[in-house]
Design a protein around this motif. Structure first.
Motif, mmCIF file in Angstrom:
data_model
loop_
_atom_site.group_PDB
_atom_site.id
_atom_site.type_symbol
_atom_site.label_atom_id
_atom_site.label_comp_id
_atom_site.label_asym_id
_atom_site.label_seq_id
_atom_site.Cartn_x
_atom_site.Cartn_y
_atom_site.Cartn_z
ATOM 1 N N GLU A 145 24.770 25.564 126.666
ATOM 2 C CA GLU A 145 24.455 26.912 126.183
ATOM 3 C C GLU A 145 24.047 26.837 124.713
ATOM 4 O OE1 GLU A 145 27.466 30.302 125.566
ATOM 5 O OE2 GLU A 145 26.560 30.751 127.517
ATOM 6 N N THR A 192 22.574 28.842 121.273
ATOM 7 C CA THR A 192 22.458 30.141 120.606
ATOM 8 C C THR A 192 21.541 30.006 119.397
ATOM 9 O OG1 THR A 192 24.694 30.764 121.292
ATOM 10 C CG2 THR A 192 23.705 32.030 119.497
ATOM 11 N N ARG A 236 19.199 33.179 123.418
ATOM 12 C CA ARG A 236 20.099 32.198 124.016
ATOM 13 C C ARG A 236 19.371 31.502 125.153
ATOM 14 N NH1 ARG A 236 23.887 36.324 122.722
ATOM 15 N NH2 ARG A 236 25.641 35.549 121.477
ATOM 16 N N ARG A 275 20.220 28.667 128.491
ATOM 17 C CA ARG A 275 21.225 27.960 129.282
ATOM 18 C C ARG A 275 20.509 26.960 130.181
ATOM 19 N NH1 ARG A 275 26.254 30.574 130.042
ATOM 20 N NH2 ARG A 275 26.326 29.865 132.199
#
Length: 233
Positions: free
Chosen positions: A73, A75, A89, A91
């Motif tokens: 993940e 950011t 973001r 993933r």
């Protein structure tokens, strides 16, 4: 606009904060699950470097031939102070294995076989297929973006303010008729995104596209001069 795969790959190869989420390691501190480095292999898989004694390495080593699901993940935070500072973001989900002998002393390389990816950023939310991530290229300005945005904000605030002239009636959206504050919030090979706002008031973004994609900082300087010249006339 940059494709979702390009935006995801740019974030993966950037210096943005990232954490590897592994089932069963929820109690581990996030600082223990942050890769020391991350790269994308030729097949689109992610290679993540960790200290050899990290919880992620222990989990991958213990799993051996079993499939260990994991999620990287990422950011993305704007490198300049601006309202709503989180830009996006990403993933990347897949299966984790260890790659012995490929890292330096005291470190271990982990391979995240990409199963699926997802990005949610200033452009919107989109899914990315593993093949798309494999074939995409990171934005050529990504390594310099933070420094460039900070320089624009610190040294060229007045020139950024002139971009209001390119908005026409849309500048009224910033609130009163006075000129709002202007902060550069994102930069890529295709254009510059700035955020207009007033203190304790509304804000909105505007995207200024370059006449053609830029390949390096030299071409970027020419594109920025063209943009500011257009705003000045």
């Amino acid at each position: 606009m940059p494709s979702a795969a390009e935006r995801t790959r740019t974030l993966v190869q950037s210096t943005c904060s990232a954490v590897l989420l592994i089932p069963g390691l929820e109690t581990a501190g996030s600082d223990q699950l942050m890769p020391l480095s991350r790269t994308v292999g030729p097949d689109g898989d992610l290679f993540l470097e960790f200290p050899a004694d990290s919880p992620a390495v222990r989990a991958a080593t213990h799993a051996q031939d079993d499939e260990l699901a994991a999620v990287l993940e990422i950011t993305d935070v704007a490198p300049v102070s601006v309202p709503h500072r989180i830009r996006g973001r990403a993933r990347v989900c897949g299966w984790l294995t260890s790659v012995p002998g490929m890292a330096g002393p005291g470190r271990m390389l982990l391979r995240l076989e990409t199963g699926e990816a997802h990005v949610e950023d200033l452009w919107g939310a989109e899914a990315v297929e593993p093949e798309e991530l494999r074939d995409a290229a990171a934005d050529p300005l990504a390594a310099h973006e933070a420094e460039l945005l900070q320089h624009l904000h610190a040294a060229h605030g007045e020139r950024l303010g002139t971009l209001c002239e390119l908005l026409g009636d849309r500048s009224a959206r910033a609130g009163t008729g006075s000129r709002p504050s202007v902060v550069p919030v994102a930069l890529d090979r295709l254009g510059l995104r700035v955020r207009f706002f007033e203190r304790n008031g509304p804000c909105f973004d505007a995207r200024f596209e370059f006449p053609e994609p830029v390949r390096d900082v030299t071409e970027l300087r020419h594109a920025m001069r063209t943009l500011f010249d257009a705003a000045a006339h």
